[in-house]
Structures are given as structure tokens and as C-alpha cells.
Motif scaffolding. Structure first.
Motif, PDB file in Angstrom:
ATOM      1  N   LEU A   3      -8.303  -1.861   3.722  1.00 57.65           N
ATOM      2  CA  LEU A   3      -9.307  -2.828   4.123  1.00 57.65           C
ATOM      3  C   LEU A   3      -9.826  -2.486   5.511  1.00 57.65           C
ATOM      4  O   LEU A   3      -9.135  -1.870   6.331  1.00 57.65           O
ATOM      5  CB  LEU A   3      -8.713  -4.236   4.138  1.00 57.65           C
ATOM      6  N   ALA A   4     -11.054  -2.929   5.790  1.00 53.11           N
ATOM      7  CA  ALA A   4     -11.598  -2.765   7.135  1.00 53.11           C
ATOM      8  C   ALA A   4     -10.678  -3.484   8.121  1.00 53.11           C
ATOM      9  O   ALA A   4     -10.198  -4.585   7.832  1.00 53.11           O
ATOM     10  CB  ALA A   4     -13.004  -3.343   7.194  1.00 53.11           C
ATOM     11  N   PRO A   5     -10.397  -2.902   9.287  1.00 56.35           N
ATOM     12  CA  PRO A   5      -9.460  -3.515  10.242  1.00 56.35           C
ATOM     13  C   PRO A   5      -9.823  -4.956  10.598  1.00 56.35           C
ATOM     14  O   PRO A   5      -8.941  -5.817  10.682  1.00 56.35           O
ATOM     15  CB  PRO A   5      -9.566  -2.590  11.466  1.00 56.35           C
ATOM     16  N   GLU A   6     -11.131  -5.227  10.790  1.00 60.20           N
ATOM     17  CA  GLU A   6     -11.511  -6.593  11.157  1.00 60.20           C
ATOM     18  C   GLU A   6     -11.245  -7.568  10.017  1.00 60.20           C
ATOM     19  O   GLU A   6     -10.853  -8.719  10.249  1.00 60.20           O
ATOM     20  CB  GLU A   6     -12.982  -6.649  11.590  1.00 60.20           C
ATOM     21  N   ASP A   7     -11.429  -7.112   8.754  1.00 60.19           N
ATOM     22  CA  ASP A   7     -11.153  -7.973   7.605  1.00 60.19           C
ATOM     23  C   ASP A   7      -9.662  -8.239   7.482  1.00 60.19           C
ATOM     24  O   ASP A   7      -9.233  -9.366   7.230  1.00 60.19           O
ATOM     25  CB  ASP A   7     -11.671  -7.329   6.317  1.00 60.19           C
ATOM     26  N   SER A   8      -8.873  -7.191   7.664  1.00 58.59           N
ATOM     27  CA  SER A   8      -7.424  -7.344   7.570  1.00 58.59           C
ATOM     28  C   SER A   8      -6.910  -8.331   8.603  1.00 58.59           C
ATOM     29  O   SER A   8      -6.084  -9.198   8.307  1.00 58.59           O
ATOM     30  CB  SER A   8      -6.755  -5.970   7.755  1.00 58.59           C
ATOM     31  N   LEU A   9      -7.434  -8.240   9.820  1.00 59.07           N
ATOM     32  CA  LEU A   9      -7.008  -9.141  10.885  1.00 59.07           C
ATOM     33  C   LEU A   9      -7.385 -10.581  10.560  1.00 59.07           C
ATOM     34  O   LEU A   9      -6.557 -11.496  10.647  1.00 59.07           O
ATOM     35  CB  LEU A   9      -7.637  -8.713  12.208  1.00 59.07           C
ATOM     36  N   ARG A  10      -8.644 -10.772  10.187  1.00 57.29           N
ATOM     37  CA  ARG A  10      -9.106 -12.140   9.905  1.00 57.29           C
ATOM     38  C   ARG A  10      -8.381 -12.758   8.723  1.00 57.29           C
ATOM     39  O   ARG A  10      -8.049 -13.948   8.737  1.00 57.29           O
ATOM     40  CB  ARG A  10     -10.608 -12.125   9.639  1.00 57.29           C
ATOM     41  N   LEU A  11      -8.124 -11.957   7.707  1.00 60.39           N
ATOM     42  CA  LEU A  11      -7.425 -12.478   6.527  1.00 60.39           C
ATOM     43  C   LEU A  11      -5.998 -12.872   6.875  1.00 60.39           C
ATOM     44  O   LEU A  11      -5.496 -13.909   6.414  1.00 60.39           O
ATOM     45  CB  LEU A  11      -7.441 -11.449   5.406  1.00 60.39           C
ATOM     46  N   ASN A  12      -5.334 -12.068   7.686  1.00 58.72           N
ATOM     47  CA  ASN A  12      -3.958 -12.391   8.054  1.00 58.72           C
ATOM     48  C   ASN A  12      -3.893 -13.634   8.933  1.00 58.72           C
ATOM     49  O   ASN A  12      -2.989 -14.457   8.789  1.00 58.72           O
ATOM     50  CB  ASN A  12      -3.308 -11.193   8.767  1.00 58.72           C
ATOM     51  N   ASN A  45     -16.426  -6.697   5.033  1.00 61.53           N
ATOM     52  CA  ASN A  45     -17.057  -5.430   5.428  1.00 61.53           C
ATOM     53  C   ASN A  45     -16.508  -4.308   4.566  1.00 61.53           C
ATOM     54  O   ASN A  45     -15.558  -3.617   4.956  1.00 61.53           O
ATOM     55  CB  ASN A  45     -16.775  -5.156   6.905  1.00 61.53           C
ATOM     56  N   PRO A  46     -17.051  -4.118   3.385  1.00 66.48           N
ATOM     57  CA  PRO A  46     -16.494  -3.151   2.431  1.00 66.48           C
ATOM     58  C   PRO A  46     -16.447  -1.731   2.986  1.00 66.48           C
ATOM     59  O   PRO A  46     -17.378  -1.279   3.657  1.00 66.48           O
ATOM     60  CB  PRO A  46     -17.446  -3.236   1.240  1.00 66.48           C
ATOM     61  N   THR A  47     -15.355  -1.074   2.688  1.00 63.97           N
ATOM     62  CA  THR A  47     -15.207   0.348   3.040  1.00 63.97           C
ATOM     63  C   THR A  47     -15.361   1.222   1.802  1.00 63.97           C
ATOM     64  O   THR A  47     -15.111   2.423   1.864  1.00 63.97           O
ATOM     65  CB  THR A  47     -13.831   0.582   3.679  1.00 63.97           C
ATOM     66  N   CYS A  48     -15.732   0.577   0.675  1.00 65.73           N
ATOM     67  CA  CYS A  48     -15.940   1.284  -0.588  1.00 65.73           C
ATOM     68  C   CYS A  48     -16.876   0.436  -1.440  1.00 65.73           C
ATOM     69  O   CYS A  48     -17.495  -0.500  -0.934  1.00 65.73           O
ATOM     70  CB  CYS A  48     -14.603   1.531  -1.300  1.00 65.73           C
ATOM     71  N   ARG A  49     -16.989   0.729  -2.708  1.00 73.35           N
ATOM     72  CA  ARG A  49     -17.826  -0.090  -3.589  1.00 73.35           C
ATOM     73  C   ARG A  49     -17.357  -1.545  -3.541  1.00 73.35           C
ATOM     74  O   ARG A  49     -16.161  -1.813  -3.463  1.00 73.35           O
ATOM     75  CB  ARG A  49     -17.786   0.436  -5.014  1.00 73.35           C
ATOM     76  N   ASP A  50     -18.315  -2.474  -3.627  1.00 72.76           N
ATOM     77  CA  ASP A  50     -17.982  -3.895  -3.508  1.00 72.76           C
ATOM     78  C   ASP A  50     -16.914  -4.326  -4.505  1.00 72.76           C
ATOM     79  O   ASP A  50     -15.966  -5.038  -4.148  1.00 72.76           O
ATOM     80  CB  ASP A  50     -19.241  -4.752  -3.715  1.00 72.76           C
ATOM     81  N   GLU A  51     -17.052  -3.892  -5.772  1.00 71.49           N
ATOM     82  CA  GLU A  51     -16.095  -4.304  -6.808  1.00 71.49           C
ATOM     83  C   GLU A  51     -14.683  -3.838  -6.464  1.00 71.49           C
ATOM     84  O   GLU A  51     -13.705  -4.589  -6.612  1.00 71.49           O
ATOM     85  CB  GLU A  51     -16.506  -3.747  -8.170  1.00 71.49           C
ATOM     86  N   GLN A  52     -14.585  -2.611  -5.984  1.00 68.62           N
ATOM     87  CA  GLN A  52     -13.264  -2.070  -5.640  1.00 68.62           C
ATOM     88  C   GLN A  52     -12.699  -2.786  -4.413  1.00 68.62           C
ATOM     89  O   GLN A  52     -11.498  -3.057  -4.325  1.00 68.62           O
ATOM     90  CB  GLN A  52     -13.383  -0.571  -5.381  1.00 68.62           C
ATOM     91  N   TYR A  53     -13.579  -3.130  -3.482  1.00 69.17           N
ATOM     92  CA  TYR A  53     -13.120  -3.802  -2.268  1.00 69.17           C
ATOM     93  C   TYR A  53     -12.618  -5.215  -2.581  1.00 69.17           C
ATOM     94  O   TYR A  53     -11.586  -5.652  -2.051  1.00 69.17           O
ATOM     95  CB  TYR A  53     -14.258  -3.861  -1.257  1.00 69.17           C
ATOM     96  N   ILE A  54     -13.341  -5.918  -3.443  1.00 69.92           N
ATOM     97  CA  ILE A  54     -12.892  -7.254  -3.857  1.00 69.92           C
ATOM     98  C   ILE A  54     -11.528  -7.165  -4.529  1.00 69.92           C
ATOM     99  O   ILE A  54     -10.649  -8.012  -4.314  1.00 69.92           O
ATOM    100  CB  ILE A  54     -13.917  -7.901  -4.808  1.00 69.92           C
ATOM    101  N   LYS A  55     -11.345  -6.126  -5.335  1.00 71.85           N
ATOM    102  CA  LYS A  55     -10.045  -5.941  -5.991  1.00 71.85           C
ATOM    103  C   LYS A  55      -8.941  -5.776  -4.953  1.00 71.85           C
ATOM    104  O   LYS A  55      -7.846  -6.342  -5.082  1.00 71.85           O
ATOM    105  CB  LYS A  55     -10.095  -4.732  -6.918  1.00 71.85           C
ATOM    106  N   GLN A  56      -9.226  -5.017  -3.886  1.00 73.02           N
ATOM    107  CA  GLN A  56      -8.218  -4.829  -2.833  1.00 73.02           C
ATOM    108  C   GLN A  56      -7.927  -6.141  -2.111  1.00 73.02           C
ATOM    109  O   GLN A  56      -6.776  -6.426  -1.757  1.00 73.02           O
ATOM    110  CB  GLN A  56      -8.717  -3.787  -1.831  1.00 73.02           C
ATOM    111  N   ILE A  57      -8.978  -6.921  -1.884  1.00 73.85           N
ATOM    112  CA  ILE A  57      -8.783  -8.232  -1.239  1.00 73.85           C
ATOM    113  C   ILE A  57      -7.846  -9.090  -2.072  1.00 73.85           C
ATOM    114  O   ILE A  57      -6.899  -9.708  -1.566  1.00 73.85           O
ATOM    115  CB  ILE A  57     -10.126  -8.955  -1.046  1.00 73.85           C
TER     116      ILE A  57
END
Length: 370
Positions: A3-12, A45-57
Motif C-alpha cells: 500500500l502507499a505509505p500515506e494510506d497505510s499510515l492513515r488506515l492504521n 492513492n493506488p500504487t497499482c490498478r484500482d481493483e487490485q489496490y482495493i483487494k489489498q486494502i
């Protein structure tokens, strides 16, 4: 890919603050969280295709909530309503629409869980399912869901969903009388609405009717024996203005049903309404079989409840036959037609005529008790 670092931080940070529910707007790539302080948004802030990024989230959320990145699929079966209360709060944090559906179907659903689930996913089927839960109906969310479903009704095209919706929103305490009156008006254009009224308000239909001709003469006698004789209680109810209104509405539905779903549902509702005339349970028989069985039932000397009524008024034998026939309503009545045809509309009504014409005669027998 991480995940994008800013997304990982905010999610945590968001998860550390113990949100009540999470939903993901995939089209705008925004994660929403509900807390006791309100709502928050996290732009992704996706670092890959949106569908794949949502899956990672969702894998991250699942790992945090369930301890496994693929923890949710084991709960798919929960649409059957077998989730226990320990699972429900966790499922709201997965950002999975199917998880919210599982909560809506759970037998452990509470009014507060319904509030959170509704925030996570506003959906007509979820609303209907939650209104089958007494805690929700009697809580804050009952009126909220009923109001939403009524607003959504113009967009429903399937008769089955219209009948379900009307029946559910007419549960006690959910809508005002003005709303009931408006729904009744809509029934004139689409009689699937009437079926919901027949099921939900059998004794309180908005359109009044005069009592049966025999009402004044027989009501006292039937009322006197009604406590110990369920057949007398049903006859008393049928002859009353409320019972006559119910029969008139039933006949109106069968005069011009639009789909097979409407016919099948109204037959099931009728069987329930007349259930006291068939204590052994539902029947599965044609109209001819029901007629023969009903005539034998009324003339059976061992049928004490029938004998008590006929000793008071022999002329009620036809009414008792009609009650017994209608108590056997169900798919068996229309199987000779529906088992061979999927027709709807005018063609369906034409094919049903040999079945529904004699069936409606029994309705009219009960409307003309004199």
C-alpha cells in the motif's frame, strides 16, 4: 505490491481508533469510516490498478479484524442467517458488501447493528431483510428503513419485491395512516400492493365494506361460541365489515392478477387467513380435490365444530365449505396451469380462468352469506 505509505499510515491510525463500520467507495477510491464521533474519509492513492489496490486494502482490513487476509469468504454461507453475535461487529470492519449482507440476514441482528449496517450499505434487499427482525422493527431503524423502502418503491419492477416491501412497511408503528392511504391508492394501478395489505392488515384495510347480510342475525350466536370454536370465530370475522373488506380485496386481486408471483403469493396469504379451518396444516390439491374434500368435511357427523355451527344455522353449510376450500389455497390449485406455462398478463389470466372462476365462486359465497 505494498500500500502507499500515506494510506497505510492513515488506515492504521483509523483502525487504532476502533471504528464502528467501514465502507469503500470504489468509484471514487475513498474509504469511509464510522465512529462514535462521526464519519471520516481516507482518500486512497493506488500504487497499482484500482481493483487490485482495493483487494489489498480489504486484505489488510481482514488481517486486522480476522487475523487472516482471506478471512471473509468463510462467512459467505452466513447469508443463511447462522452468524453468531461474536462475528457481527467484526464483519462491519471488512469493507465488504457481502459481509454487510451477512449481518442483515443474521438472527443476532440488533437495532444498533442495523444502524451501522445501513450506513455501510444502503440496499433494498438488506432493508427488507432487516425489517423481518422484531428488534429492528421496534427500534429506531424500523421507521428509517420503512421510509427508505417506500421512497424506493417506484423503482421496484418485480411483483415479489413490491409485495414483500408493502407487507413489511405496514408492520405496526412504522408508517403513518397517510402513507398507508397513499400505498392503497397505488394498488389501484398495481394490485401487487393489495397483496401486501391482505397479509399485513387483514382486519384494518383502508377501504371499508358493509357487513354480510347475515351479520346482524348471526353475529351474537357466532360470538358466543367463538371462544371454543375457531370455525365460528372465523365466520364471525368474515361476516364483519373487516372480513368483507378482506374478501372484496382478495377478489379484486384475482380478477386481474399481473404475474404468477402475485397469484402464488395471494393464494398463500389466503391459506394463512383461513388456517383455522384446516388445523392439520397446508394442503396441496387442485380446486376439484379441495371441493370434494370440503363437502365430505362438512357432512362428517364426527366434526363437532361444524355440527355446532350448523345446529345453530343449517344455512351456513355453504359458507363452511367455502372456508374449507379456501383454507387449502396454494400452488396445488394453479399447478395444472403454472406447471405447463410461464405466461403472464392477459394470456396467464385466460389460462387460469377454468381454475380461478370456480375459486372465486367460493369467495363470493362468503361475501353473500344471508
Amino acid at each position: 505490491m505494498d500500500l502507499a505509505p500515506e494510506d497505510s499510515l492513515r488506515l492504521n491510525v483509523m483502525l487504532a481508533n476502533r471504528p464502528q463500520a467501514i465502507r469503500i467507495d470504489e468509484s471514487r477510491m475513498i474509504l469511509h469510516a464510522l465512529s462514535d464521533k462521526g464519519e471520516m474519509e481516507i482518500p486512497l492513492n493506488p500504487t497499482c490498478r484500482d481493483e487490485q489496490y482495493i483487494k489489498q486494502i480489504r486484505e489488510m482490513l481482514s488481517m486486522h479484524v480476522l487475523g487472516s487476509p482471506s478471512g471473509y469468504p468463510q462467512h459467505i454461507w452466513s447469508r443463511m442467517g447462522h452468524l453468531n453475535s461474536e462475528n457481527l461487529e467484526d464483519l462491519l470492519l471488512l469493507g465488504e458488501p457481502e459481509a454487510v449482507v451477512a449481518i442483515a440476514y443474521s438472527e443476532e441482528l440488533t437495532d444498533d447493528l442495523a444502524r451501522k449496517a445501513w450506513w455501510a450499505l444502503e440496499d433494498a434487499e438488506n432493508a427488507r431483510q432487516m425489517l423481518r427482525n422484531a428488534d429492528v422493527v421496534n427500534g429506531h431503524m424500523g421507521k428509517v428503513l420503512a421510509a427508505w423502502l417506500i421512497e424506493f418503491l417506484p423503482f421496484e419492477t418485480e411483483a415479489e419485491k413490491i409485495m414483500d416491501t408493502v407487507q413489511l412497511v405496514l408492520q405496526p408503528g412504522l408508517v403513518e395512516d397517510t402513507v398507508k392511504a397513499d400505498l392503497w391508492k397505488r394498488a389501484r394501478r398495481k394490485n401487487a400492493f393489495y397483496v401486501g395489505f391482505l397479509a399485513a392488515l387483514p382486519d384494518e384495510l383502508p377501504e371499508p365494506a358493509a357487513p354480510a347480510a347475515a351479520w346482524e342475525r348471526l353475529q351474537d350466536g357466532l360470538r358466543a361460541m367463538a371462544q371454543d370454536n375457531p370455525l365460528a370465530a372465523r365466520l364471525h370475522r368474515l361476516m364483519s365489515p373487516a372480513g368483507q373488506a378482506w374478501l372484496a380485496t382478495l377478489d379484486k386481486v384475482l380478477e386481474k392478477p399481473g404475474t404468477q408471483d402475485v397469484v402464488n403469493r395471494v393464494l398463500d396469504v389466503t391459506a394463512g387467513y383461513f388456517a383455522s379451518a384446516r388445523p392439520e396444516g397446508p394442503a396441496d390439491a387442485t380446486i376439484e380435490e379441495l371441493r370434494e374434500e370440503a363437502e365430505n368435511w362438512v357432512t362428517d357427523p364426527g366434526n363437532a365444530l361444524v355440527r355446532q355451527i350448523l345446529d345453530m344455522e343449517p344455512g351456513l353449510s355453504h359458507g363452511l365449505v367455502a372456508m374449507r376450500v379456501l383454507s387449502g389455497s396454494g400452488y396445488g390449485v394453479v399447478r395444472p396451469v403454472f406447471g405447463k406455462s410461464d405466461a403472464i398478463g392477459t394470456l396467464m389470466r385466460r389460462k387460469l380462468q377454468p381454475v380461478l372462476d370456480p375459486y372465486r365462486e367460493y369467495i363470493n359465497t362468503l361475501r353473500n352469506l344471508a
